[in-house]
Design a protein around this motif. Sequence first.
Motif, mmCIF file in Angstrom:
data_model
loop_
_atom_site.group_PDB
_atom_site.id
_atom_site.type_symbol
_atom_site.label_atom_id
_atom_site.label_comp_id
_atom_site.label_asym_id
_atom_site.label_seq_id
_atom_site.Cartn_x
_atom_site.Cartn_y
_atom_site.Cartn_z
ATOM 1 N N TYR A 148 0.880 -1.168 0.000
ATOM 2 C CA TYR A 148 0.000 0.000 0.000
ATOM 3 C C TYR A 148 0.923 1.225 0.000
ATOM 4 N N PRO A 149 0.711 2.212 -0.896
ATOM 5 C CA PRO A 149 -0.350 2.277 -1.902
ATOM 6 C C PRO A 149 0.017 1.467 -3.145
ATOM 7 N N SER A 150 -1.004 1.147 -3.918
ATOM 8 C CA SER A 150 -0.824 0.417 -5.164
ATOM 9 C C SER A 150 -1.969 0.786 -6.097
ATOM 10 N N ALA A 151 -1.876 0.322 -7.337
ATOM 11 C CA ALA A 151 -2.979 0.552 -8.266
ATOM 12 C C ALA A 151 -4.266 -0.045 -7.706
ATOM 13 N N TYR A 152 -4.127 -1.211 -7.068
ATOM 14 C CA TYR A 152 -5.307 -1.866 -6.503
ATOM 15 C C TYR A 152 -5.832 -1.117 -5.279
#
Length: 508
Positions: free
Chosen positions: A114-118
């Motif tokens: 985290y963070p990520s695209a998901y």
Amino acid sequence: MQDYWWVTRPKRKLNPIPEELAAFCSTALGKKWTRNRDSHIEFEIELEQTGTKRVGERRDASGSGGRTHAAMLYSLGLWFEKNETVFLTLAGEAIMQGKSLVPVLKKQVLRFQYPSAYSASVKVAPRFKIRPFYFLLKLLLDERLLVLSQREIALIVAIQAENESDKCYNEVVEKVLQHRSYGDEIFESDYLEKHNASEGNLMDVANTMMNWLDYTQLVYREKGTIGIPDEKRKEVEDLVANMPTFIQYPVENDVYQRKYGVDPWHQKDTRNLLNTVAVSSKVIDRNRILRAFFNYSSLNPVRRINAEVVDYICNISGTDPRYTESVLIETYPNGAVGGYLSHYRDMAFQGRDEAVDFEKATTSLFQDIFGYEAIHLGQTGSKSAPDVLLISDEEGYQAIIDNKAYSKYSISGDHHNRMVHNYLENISSYSTCTHPIGYFTYISGGFVPHIDRQIMDEVNASGIHGSGITVSNLIMLIEDHMENPYSHAELCRIFGLDRQIMLSDIHH
């Protein structure tokens, strides 16, 4: 907003990922996915046909079930969308090419962040800048903790571990220790409310994350807790000490996914997507073949592609026999045992529930992979016969396997006597073979620290060489054997080391 760690969980374990990814490829590869309801519904139907999703009413008729499963594949960095077209990442391609599953998914789990695209798509709070699975491993290495319970992960770690600083880490350790001393009274009355969370939801997240970490074969599970087995401690220490760099979060989700989705055999994704061939009917057929094969090979150790395997896959996928055979031989020239081994490992931690299945699976592996004549005796329930008898006419010996579906097996006095007096001394009562005994071995999820002394006691009492091997190390032995086959003489030497077999004993 999710003010705690979050993972999507249409399936709480990672075993069905290959079948799900193959079904996703059949319906979405090369097409638009975002806001394409037809593809979502088609994927949902494919999942129901593979048996990875229960057949049920699609009340909203919008393919929401398909979207949830696709989100899990996306969260693990297996696909991305660019210019309204779905592509696989290198990790996704590696799975579809039949590469060994555990190394691919282990890398994806450990790099999950985290963070990520998901995480942006499901609105995980921006305060989290952390790789949760690395953080969990670091906690498990800590001598003050050594294990974590599902509840500790749910109520403390998933909420309070927001970054990888020493300050945050020590605060989390301190909170866990306080909880072990004083219980829930350490929490403010509005603790969960403040984080927009419920205990049930957090427990579900913790359980799923424990399952994912368990899949990497770096931890053991016991009575709602996870810990690092002694034989994996050095590997985990090296992983934590050499964590890859944090993936910078870009605006372009496809850029992030391609960085995250680099498989263990590449340093970066340098593919030119403009050269990617459009998806043809043959590509769709290929994905149907692979989907059916993933399902079949998770239940059967496929040593090589033969007529029986091809016929079965044709019947399931409805594809042309010649094309099916060419795809399977090209993709799996050395067969495929990875999916089966993942399922086999799970059996070793199920206690008595799957004991007979564990024994049968062991029998199949020693027969189909190592080439022994293997006889399953355990189902008789007799205490005078071991679980599996092996016969090697090649080297002129027979051997005994005792399966123990425990996370930390210890040879009790009763089990010692059974092995020495019933199985070894009395082998003629259940075996008509006249070869001498080459070795005995215990196969278990894990062992107690003093297992070497217990094995040596049996060796001294019987005069026969023996050993113990964890399922994880047996899997490594099988994978090594698939690349460089061991003779029965070499296997007799390894399984007759008179102690627990370690990773250092395995590689040629």
